[in-house]
Design a protein around this motif. Sequence first.
Motif, PDB file in Angstrom:
ATOM      1  N   GLN A  20       3.166  -1.204   4.127  1.00  0.00           N
ATOM      2  CA  GLN A  20       2.979   0.207   3.765  1.00  0.00           C
ATOM      3  C   GLN A  20       4.294   0.799   3.256  1.00  0.00           C
ATOM      4  O   GLN A  20       5.331   0.668   3.892  1.00  0.00           O
ATOM      5  CB  GLN A  20       2.478   0.988   4.968  1.00  0.00           C
ATOM      6  N   ASN A  48      -3.670   0.760  -2.427  1.00  0.00           N
ATOM      7  CA  ASN A  48      -3.283  -0.659  -2.457  1.00  0.00           C
ATOM      8  C   ASN A  48      -2.911  -1.066  -3.877  1.00  0.00           C
ATOM      9  O   ASN A  48      -3.621  -0.709  -4.821  1.00  0.00           O
ATOM     10  CB  ASN A  48      -4.444  -1.550  -2.012  1.00  0.00           C
ATOM     11  N   GLU A  71      -8.163   3.276  -4.771  1.00  0.00           N
ATOM     12  CA  GLU A  71      -8.375   4.559  -4.080  1.00  0.00           C
ATOM     13  C   GLU A  71      -7.568   4.646  -2.792  1.00  0.00           C
ATOM     14  O   GLU A  71      -7.216   5.720  -2.344  1.00  0.00           O
ATOM     15  CB  GLU A  71      -9.865   4.764  -3.742  1.00  0.00           C
ATOM     16  N   LYS A  72      -7.314   3.498  -2.173  1.00  0.00           N
ATOM     17  CA  LYS A  72      -6.598   3.511  -0.904  1.00  0.00           C
ATOM     18  C   LYS A  72      -5.092   3.313  -1.075  1.00  0.00           C
ATOM     19  O   LYS A  72      -4.371   3.113  -0.103  1.00  0.00           O
ATOM     20  CB  LYS A  72      -7.170   2.426   0.014  1.00  0.00           C
ATOM     21  N   GLN A 111       0.858  -1.184   0.000  1.00  0.00           N
ATOM     22  CA  GLN A 111       0.000   0.000   0.000  1.00  0.00           C
ATOM     23  C   GLN A 111       0.889   1.228   0.000  1.00  0.00           C
ATOM     24  O   GLN A 111       1.803   1.345   0.818  1.00  0.00           O
ATOM     25  CB  GLN A 111      -0.901   0.005   1.246  1.00  0.00           C
ATOM     26  N   LYS A 130      -1.094   9.987   3.834  1.00  0.00           N
ATOM     27  CA  LYS A 130      -2.387   9.919   3.153  1.00  0.00           C
ATOM     28  C   LYS A 130      -2.328   8.804   2.106  1.00  0.00           C
ATOM     29  O   LYS A 130      -1.287   8.607   1.464  1.00  0.00           O
ATOM     30  CB  LYS A 130      -2.550  11.285   2.479  1.00  0.00           C
ATOM     31  N   GLU A 131      -3.429   8.101   1.931  1.00  0.00           N
ATOM     32  CA  GLU A 131      -3.467   7.012   0.954  1.00  0.00           C
ATOM     33  C   GLU A 131      -3.236   7.553  -0.459  1.00  0.00           C
ATOM     34  O   GLU A 131      -3.855   8.530  -0.850  1.00  0.00           O
ATOM     35  CB  GLU A 131      -4.834   6.308   1.026  1.00  0.00           C
ATOM     36  N   CYS A 141      -4.134   7.594  -3.562  1.00  0.00           N
ATOM     37  CA  CYS A 141      -5.253   7.219  -4.419  1.00  0.00           C
ATOM     38  C   CYS A 141      -4.827   7.174  -5.886  1.00  0.00           C
ATOM     39  O   CYS A 141      -4.286   8.132  -6.411  1.00  0.00           O
ATOM     40  CB  CYS A 141      -6.358   8.250  -4.191  1.00  0.00           C
TER      41      CYS A 141
END
Length: 684
Positions: A471, A429, A426-427, A379, A392-393, A395
């Motif tokens: 991550q 991943n 969006e996350k 991710q 922050k993800e 996206c």
Amino acid sequence: MEIRKSFCSFYVVLLWLLNISIQLAGVFGHDSTGPVPGGGTDASGAVKLLCDDPKHVTIDNGIIQLTLANPIGRITGLKYHGSENLLHNVESKFWGAYFDVSYNVIPPRQGAGGLHRVEATKYTVITEKPDIVEVSFSAAWNPELTDSVVPLNFDIRYIVRKGDCGFYTYVVEERLKDWPDMDMSLHFFVFRPNKQLFNFMAVSDEIQLVMPTEEDRATGITLAPKEAVLITKPVSNPDLKDQVDDKYEYIQEQKNSKLKGWISDKSKIGFWLIQPSTEYMNGGPIKYDLSCHLGPTCVMVFTGEHVYGNDVDMVFKKGEGWNKLFGPFFVYLNSDQDRAGLWKDAKSRLEKEKQLWPYSFVQHKDYLPAAQRGSVIGQLLVDDKYICQTPKEACKAMVGLGAPGTTNEAWQREAKGYSFWTEADEKGNFVIKNVRPGDYNLYGYVPGIIGSLRHPQLITVKPGNEINLGQVIYKPPRNGPTIWEIGIPDRSAKEFFIPDPDPKALNKFWLDKPDQKFRQWGLWDRYPVYWPKEDVVFEVGRSNYSKDWCFAHFLRSDGKTWNPTIWKIIFDLPEVCTTGSYTIHIVLAAAELTNTLVYVNDLNARRAHYMTGTCGDDNAIARHGDHGFYRCFSGPLPANLFVKGKNTIFLKQARSNTYMFAGVMYDYIRLEAPPPPTAEPKEL
Ligand SMILES: *[C@@H]1O[C@H](CO)[C@@H](O)[C@H](O)[C@H]1NC(C)=O
């Protein structure tokens, strides 16, 4: 007798129905599942290898008939359900389909290098079975060959399977350690669909049109760059008068170029190049290159530099051995009553090829089936405290594995190895599947965020393994709070103002496609129409970048040379920091023979306060891109250069040039204040 007769006619009808259904199966592309359509020459559908003629090899699966020059390996014939030859059928330079390489010896020598057509010298049957035939055409280099032959070994492969409305092609290239130094800029397969038949080109959902013909072009006026021609006496359609044709108007980003081809309105046949994977291509997912263009022509550029420049060439030095497999891609034929049906069917065939990837039937030892590949998941998060307190993800980030490098943008330059890209959800991943075993770095970039990620960890992919990176945090360039920003960090200059083309030299096709406006020819000449004397002036808080900021920072012609232009960014500082440095980020979507100089409030300063340095060879201006090779520059501007109240930053394209296409496209510019004293120390 009576009974016998009706029995007979029953059979005739049955055979007739069978024949129709066989043809329909082929025509509508429902091949290779369920009963195998026969048709053509062999009702059993077995793939046959025919070598009746010593100069040609023909592979026939009852649906398609592929004819190859023996031993040269060039495609000279392609028939579909007994059609006429679907490829250009005149023995000439542009006959059928062929494989070209553009290279230079190092150091350059007269008569060495240039565009080289690969002609094989040896024909080998790799597989000959009822359900698949694979053949090889190879060319071996040796030091006794002249300089005019590219110092590489080639193995060009063709595969025809039972029931397929098409064939597969791939090329293996190899060089040995002690072979001469060389620089290879391009190698590509060129297909020349039959111009008597194919008139309609489709390279994406939006870019589909009836194309001008070679005859329309032949009487036109050659413009600059020389690939552009102003059509003056059109033959195929009077409406083409005063329109420009240029193959570079149809360049495509490689992630969006997995299906392209031509349609014959006359015979209701589609000719398509389908590419389920781009693992062998260079420059990353948004690298532009040629797709299809007038001819009709369709190209499969394995690695190329048309819109990225020599920064992405493969350079080989003595002592360096190398080999790589390019492809396979699929050449697909279909048939339907209308264009929409053909395009839709070709799109579903692309999806089917993606399901089949990696292919299980390719015979070369360097091609790895699924079981010999691994995968990497994780991710991606973005850590920029000025955007979000906690990471922050990322996206919809683009994430890729490529050869280990030393810079964050190394993936853009890499061409010798394989790379594997995917889009995160969006996350943030991501799942990168079907990775060939080997050592990689993880690279990536995030929409709306500047720069690129290179994860420092060396990732070793093994067959059948899944590596979970957990991550992964990307810290983009950032020094302090944003004072102002211009544009969107999206690796494109498309959001800025794009001049209207010259009404007497445009391509009407783009007129109703505002987001493709940058594809028009001659926009460099349109800048002075909008900025006749003074150059771009952007007032922060008042100006609007989609109206007041030109998409390219061009030079200005005095009739002889193209001279530096100076753009101004005017902004107000209610107070000034007295110590530390402000930071400017100059993010370039493209650059050609330039050096961008930055001055703060004093254009006559002895030295520029910051400069990008001389860079750029991507030709994105001349070749109608909205971006080329990406560069992200960040530099300090000492606080004492700024004043309370009105400030001006000058951006000067410093290199005057006889080349009208020199200049840059900005992706995004940002000024940051010095970090507050309490902030964490800057990480270098
Ligand atoms: C900037 O101009 C564009 C194009 O005219 C317009 O759509 C947009 O709303 C404007 N933006 C602002 C902030 O005024």
